[in-house]
Design a protein around this motif. Structure first.
Motif, PDB file in Angstrom:
ATOM      1  N   HIS A  85       0.851  -1.180   0.000  1.00  0.00           N
ATOM      2  CA  HIS A  85       0.000   0.000   0.000  1.00  0.00           C
ATOM      3  C   HIS A  85       0.891   1.236   0.000  1.00  0.00           C
ATOM      4  O   HIS A  85       2.102   1.151   0.242  1.00  0.00           O
ATOM      5  CB  HIS A  85      -0.926   0.007   1.220  1.00  0.00           C
ATOM      6  N   CYS A  86       0.271   2.383  -0.254  1.00  0.00           N
ATOM      7  CA  CYS A  86       1.039   3.624  -0.334  1.00  0.00           C
ATOM      8  C   CYS A  86       1.205   4.224   1.050  1.00  0.00           C
ATOM      9  O   CYS A  86       0.220   4.428   1.762  1.00  0.00           O
ATOM     10  CB  CYS A  86       0.334   4.611  -1.257  1.00  0.00           C
ATOM     11  N   PRO A  87       2.427   4.538   1.469  1.00  0.00           N
ATOM     12  CA  PRO A  87       2.634   5.132   2.797  1.00  0.00           C
ATOM     13  C   PRO A  87       2.334   6.623   2.829  1.00  0.00           C
ATOM     14  O   PRO A  87       2.380   7.244   3.876  1.00  0.00           O
ATOM     15  CB  PRO A  87       4.126   4.871   3.054  1.00  0.00           C
ATOM     16  N   GLN A  88       2.052   7.208   1.664  1.00  0.00           N
ATOM     17  CA  GLN A  88       1.848   8.659   1.615  1.00  0.00           C
ATOM     18  C   GLN A  88       0.383   9.049   1.503  1.00  0.00           C
ATOM     19  O   GLN A  88      -0.029  10.094   1.994  1.00  0.00           O
ATOM     20  CB  GLN A  88       2.644   9.247   0.443  1.00  0.00           C
ATOM     21  N   CYS A  89      -0.412   8.247   0.832  1.00  0.00           N
ATOM     22  CA  CYS A  89      -1.840   8.568   0.730  1.00  0.00           C
ATOM     23  C   CYS A  89      -2.682   7.423   1.265  1.00  0.00           C
ATOM     24  O   CYS A  89      -3.893   7.484   1.255  1.00  0.00           O
ATOM     25  CB  CYS A  89      -2.233   8.911  -0.703  1.00  0.00           C
ATOM     26  N   GLN A  90      -2.032   6.350   1.727  1.00  0.00           N
ATOM     27  CA  GLN A  90      -2.715   5.197   2.313  1.00  0.00           C
ATOM     28  C   GLN A  90      -3.619   4.483   1.319  1.00  0.00           C
ATOM     29  O   GLN A  90      -4.581   3.844   1.716  1.00  0.00           O
ATOM     30  CB  GLN A  90      -3.509   5.599   3.563  1.00  0.00           C
ATOM     31  N   LEU A 150       6.095   3.572  -7.629  1.00  0.00           N
ATOM     32  CA  LEU A 150       5.204   4.703  -7.887  1.00  0.00           C
ATOM     33  C   LEU A 150       3.782   4.349  -7.453  1.00  0.00           C
ATOM     34  O   LEU A 150       3.298   3.247  -7.736  1.00  0.00           O
ATOM     35  CB  LEU A 150       5.227   5.045  -9.386  1.00  0.00           C
ATOM     36  N   CYS A 151       3.136   5.297  -6.769  1.00  0.00           N
ATOM     37  CA  CYS A 151       1.742   5.107  -6.393  1.00  0.00           C
ATOM     38  C   CYS A 151       0.866   5.615  -7.526  1.00  0.00           C
ATOM     39  O   CYS A 151       1.017   6.754  -7.971  1.00  0.00           O
ATOM     40  CB  CYS A 151       1.430   5.873  -5.104  1.00  0.00           C
ATOM     41  N   ARG A 152      -0.040   4.768  -7.981  1.00  0.00           N
ATOM     42  CA  ARG A 152      -0.896   5.164  -9.094  1.00  0.00           C
ATOM     43  C   ARG A 152      -1.912   6.212  -8.680  1.00  0.00           C
ATOM     44  O   ARG A 152      -2.413   6.958  -9.498  1.00  0.00           O
ATOM     45  CB  ARG A 152      -1.631   3.938  -9.658  1.00  0.00           C
ATOM     46  N   LEU A 153      -2.220   6.280  -7.415  1.00  0.00           N
ATOM     47  CA  LEU A 153      -3.267   7.186  -6.945  1.00  0.00           C
ATOM     48  C   LEU A 153      -2.732   8.610  -6.755  1.00  0.00           C
ATOM     49  O   LEU A 153      -3.269   9.562  -7.289  1.00  0.00           O
ATOM     50  CB  LEU A 153      -3.842   6.657  -5.630  1.00  0.00           C
ATOM     51  N   CYS A 154      -1.655   8.755  -6.002  1.00  0.00           N
ATOM     52  CA  CYS A 154      -1.159  10.104  -5.715  1.00  0.00           C
ATOM     53  C   CYS A 154       0.040  10.462  -6.589  1.00  0.00           C
ATOM     54  O   CYS A 154       0.530  11.582  -6.523  1.00  0.00           O
ATOM     55  CB  CYS A 154      -0.816  10.247  -4.231  1.00  0.00           C
ATOM     56  N   GLN A 155       0.499   9.520  -7.420  1.00  0.00           N
ATOM     57  CA  GLN A 155       1.585   9.778  -8.361  1.00  0.00           C
ATOM     58  C   GLN A 155       2.889  10.185  -7.693  1.00  0.00           C
ATOM     59  O   GLN A 155       3.718  10.864  -8.281  1.00  0.00           O
ATOM     60  CB  GLN A 155       1.178  10.869  -9.392  1.00  0.00           C
TER      61      GLN A 155
HETATM   62 ZN   LIG Z   1      -0.251   7.228  -2.860  1.00  0.00          ZN
END
Ligand SMILES: [Zn+2]
Length: 100
Positions: A28-33, A63-68
């Motif tokens: 999971h993304c640690p920046q936008c969860q 790379l997070c696809r959600l928050c880029q």
């Molecule tokens: Zn993210």
């Protein structure tokens, strides 16, 4: 951002582990969860000085696809604020034997 990766193997083993992006892929993304696995985003190169090693290592980037935003997986032996690795620093800190 950088995540510290608790790597206990050697530099050579670390290099070999880089060939498999799934091995330590964050789930999971640690920046936008965002609750989705990050996608591989290549590497960046950083310099590192270690015993018998003065050169560059590759750091895996995702790379997070959600928050880029990108997340890099920095191995523990290359702490972000240190060019010298923990191994070398511990040698400097070792007590010096004295005959006095
Ligand atoms: Zn993210």
């Amino acid at each position: 951002m950088q995540i510290l990766h608790p790597w206990t193997g050697s530099l050579q083993e670390y290099e070999q582990s880089l060939s498999d992006p799934d091995r330590y892929r964050p789930g999971h993304c640690p920046q936008c969860q965002a609750q989705q696995a990050l996608i591989g985003h290549g590497f960046y190169i950083r310099t590192l000085v270690d015993c018998g090693w003065d050169g560059a290592i590759r750091v895996r980037r995702y790379l997070c696809r959600l928050c880029q935003r990108t997340v890099s997986l920095l191995p523990q032996f290359a702490l972000p604020w240190l060019r010298f690795s923990v191994t070398v620093i511990s040698l400097f800190l070792s007590p010096v034997s004295s005959k006095a």
